[in-house]
Design an enzyme around this catalytic site. Sequence first.
Site, short mmCIF file in Angstrom:
data_model
loop_
_atom_site.label_atom_id
_atom_site.label_comp_id
_atom_site.label_asym_id
_atom_site.label_seq_id
_atom_site.Cartn_x
_atom_site.Cartn_y
_atom_site.Cartn_z
N ASN A 168 37.96 42.04 52.22
CA ASN A 168 37.03 41.32 53.10
C ASN A 168 37.76 40.81 54.35
O ASN A 168 37.67 39.63 54.70
CB ASN A 168 36.40 40.16 52.33
CG ASN A 168 35.68 40.64 51.08
OD1 ASN A 168 34.69 41.36 51.18
ND2 ASN A 168 36.19 40.28 49.91
N GLY A 208 25.54 48.46 46.14
CA GLY A 208 25.47 47.22 45.37
C GLY A 208 24.89 47.39 43.98
O GLY A 208 24.31 48.42 43.63
N TYR A 216 35.81 38.13 38.04
CA TYR A 216 34.72 38.94 37.50
C TYR A 216 34.46 38.50 36.06
O TYR A 216 35.17 38.90 35.13
CB TYR A 216 35.06 40.42 37.54
CG TYR A 216 35.20 41.00 38.93
CD1 TYR A 216 34.72 40.33 40.05
CD2 TYR A 216 35.81 42.23 39.14
CE1 TYR A 216 34.84 40.86 41.32
CE2 TYR A 216 35.94 42.78 40.40
CZ TYR A 216 35.46 42.09 41.49
OH TYR A 216 35.59 42.62 42.75
N ARG A 223 39.39 36.90 49.21
CA ARG A 223 38.63 36.46 50.38
C ARG A 223 39.41 35.35 51.10
O ARG A 223 40.07 34.55 50.46
CB ARG A 223 37.25 35.93 49.99
CG ARG A 223 36.22 37.01 49.73
CD ARG A 223 34.83 36.43 49.54
NE ARG A 223 33.86 37.44 49.21
CZ ARG A 223 33.17 38.15 50.09
NH1 ARG A 223 33.38 37.96 51.38
NH2 ARG A 223 32.29 39.05 49.69
N ASP A 237 39.59 49.10 39.45
CA ASP A 237 39.62 47.87 40.25
C ASP A 237 38.94 46.74 39.49
O ASP A 237 37.81 46.87 39.03
CB ASP A 237 38.90 48.10 41.58
CG ASP A 237 38.86 46.83 42.43
OD1 ASP A 237 39.86 46.57 43.12
OD2 ASP A 237 37.83 46.12 42.39
#
Length: 295
Positions: free
Chosen positions: A162, A215, A56, A132, A51
Amino acid sequence: MKQRTLGPFSVSAIGLGAMPLSMNNDNELPDRQSAIATVHAALDAGVTLIDTADIYAPSWDAMGHNEELVAEALASWGGDRSSIVVTTKGGITRTEQKDFGRDGSLPYLRGAVESSLRRLGTDVIDLYQYHRPDRWIVYGEIMQNLKTLHDEGKVRALGISNASIEEIQIAQEVLGDALVSVQNEFSPRHPGSYKELTYCADAGLAFLPWSPLGGTGGGGRSVGERFRVFAEVGEAHGVSPQQVVLAWELALAATVIPIPGARRAASITDSAKAADLQLSADEVERLSFSVGIDA
């Protein structure tokens, strides 16, 4: 590795979240050689789902950094590339003026997809996920934009990230069978998406927990300290608490496919072993209860 269904694909029960190789809460990035070695370690461990996302990157002007790294790692890997599914995401913008904006318009998403295709070195994206919600555009219109990209043959399957249950339902209505997955944050630290997880299980949609260990800012490393019961179960099985977390998530529904992030080869190698960790029904219930879930 054991397999699970992701739309038209059969993928490893544990995927690799590649984000920490390009950005993380510690702001500590591996060098390129180490980053590629981490992806190779995942592939060697049987991981067939990677993913990534266009945003990123270490900075706003390095958009696509992670996609390019994943592509380089795949190109230099000696295994069978045809078995690997790469999923990427779009819909979040990054500029010098505003880091992390939103844009769900068709022109932006088409440009984002075309850029991702180029960086990944492919003619079609396996799974493209809307990252998002853009609150300036009606969600149903954004889903129609995604459907257009699917109809144009740029992507094989679509996912959303999300998303609330209402947004999942809108996506189902607009996208139909093209919608195959939902990627929401879910972990012992963040169990709030359990309702979306169960909805996806009932709907036959894959649920991809992001940050499934808690996280990149130390949450994953300290999960056994913050949630002691996961460490206790791990001690009983002779495995890490991180493996227990992932095995617990897998046990919640057959449609769950965790994508733990990693920036070290050892981390993803350990995580991959969770696919073979069998927890008893009592252990799953105990772990769920400890984080406030009535499973």
